[in-house]
Design an enzyme around this catalytic site. Structure first.
Site: not given
Ligand SMILES: *Cc1c(COP(=O)(O)O)cnc(C)c1O
Length: 342
Positions: A35, A126, A243, A291
């Site tokens: 992701k 969650r 800065y 930046m």
């Molecule tokens: C992002 C995510 C993972 C991976 O987690 P890491 O801590 O990056 O290894 C696994 N399962 C779910 C449901 C996630 O949202």
């Protein structure tokens, strides 16, 4: 392509990290969370390399992310499940939703109830369906491939919640009819074989982060930020830099100003705290990160305008220096970098 900054990405280290996590997963298959564009590295390039190494199960957050990975030799799971607005995409793609609410389960049934995954909440509160709803028969007749849950505190190896979540998932799995069960993210893998079930889902450790003590010494850095020197200048003793002039030269100094800033994801928190390297020589970030520019103290170091420096690729160390999580350092990597794999 040939900009003044780049990410050097080590494909061999990425694959080696996946193999290490696969080995630690024991008999469970090892997937990959890709992701947020592969945590900032570029999801397509990551998936290509991990699929070649034998990884089959990939996890994204949204259907737009799934659409960019539409290939037939892998399984793509959409962690956020399926909204009404996603349904047109769902019919076009091979990816499968991770159903996470009772409304999503109903929507999936209405759409014909093909193979799916299910997220159950085991204490994080969650995303996920309540265990009681599953016990009451919510999933009856639904073809579920992976039943999964997510650990709230996996990086705290002795937190009692870890074992509690594991036990809750195991008891639901027995009566869910799911083909496979999955719990562990990167840090969860380090909790031991009890947490691996049938499939693990590492993300951040693939990319060089070390989220828990249990992975210390086992994970190789994958990402190195490199930036070109735009100017080398002399700053006499007493001169100040950047800065708000937060750095003062204690002696006559040489300063290299490089093409990198917080707009690239090199966080302002590295001001006066970050480290870059010229060859093996560490050169400190001085003054505020701005930046698009960052200054380095290169006094006595052989580096000229047009040459390149590398920033510290050790994520635990960079995180400690900046007080920014390893996750944010990766996912914040900007769009301006050339992404160069080797
Ligand atoms: C992002 C995510 C993972 C991976 O987690 P890491 O801590 O990056 O290894 C696994 N399962 C779910 C449901 C996630 O949202």
């Amino acid at each position: 392509m040939n900009g003044p900054n780049r990410l050097r990405l080590d494909g061999a280290a990425l694959v080696e990290n996946w193999r290490t996590l696969a080995r630690l997963s024991g008999r469970a298959a090892c997937g990959a969370a890709v992701k947020a564009d592969g945590y900032g590295l570029g999801a397509d390039a990551v998936v290509t390399r991990l699929a070649d190494a034998g990884c089959r199960d990939f996890f994204v957050a949204t259907w737009a992310e799934a659409a960019s990975l539409d290939r037939s030799d892998i399984s793509v799971s959409v962690l956020h499940g399926v909204r009404d607005a996603d349904m047109p995409m769902v019919h076009q793609l091979a990816a499968r939703p991770v159903l996470s609410t009772t409304a999503q389960v109903q929507r999936w049934r209405t759409a014909g109830a093909g193979l799916c995954h299910v997220m159950v909440d085991t204490g994080m509160n969650r995303l996920g369906i309540a265990p009681e709803d599953i016990a009451a028969g919510l999933l009856a007749g639904l073809p579920v491939d992976v039943l999964m849950s997510h650990l709230a505190s996996a990086e705290e190896q002795s937190a009692p919640i870890n074992g509690q979540q594991r036990a809750t998932l195991a008891s639901i799995a027995e009566r869910s009819g799911a083909r496979r069960v999955s719990l562990a993210n990167s840090a969860g893998i380090a909790l031991g074989p009890d947490f691996a079930f049938d499939l693990t889902r590492p993300g951040v450790a693939l990319y060089g982060a070390v989220p828990s003590e249990g992975l210390a010494g086992l994970i190789r850095p994958v990402v190195t930020i490199e930036a070109e020197v735009l100017q080398r200048r002399r700053v006499p003793a007493g001169g100040r830099v950047g800065y708000n002039l937060t750095w003062t030269a204690q002696r006559d100094s040489d300063v290299a100003v490089v093409n990198l800033g917080y707009a690239d994801g090199y966080r302002r928190a590295f001001s006066n705290r970050g480290t870059a390297f010229v060859g093996n020589v560490a050169v400190p970030v001085i003054g505020r990160v701005s930046m698009d520019l960052t200054a380095l103290d290169v006094t006595g170091v052989d580096i000229a305008e047009g040459e390149w420096v590398a920033f510290d690729p050790d994520l635990p160390r960079a995180s400690a220096a900046s007080d920014v999580s390893q996750y944010e350092l990766l996912t914040g990597l900007g769009r301006r970098f050339d992404r160069v794999w080797r």
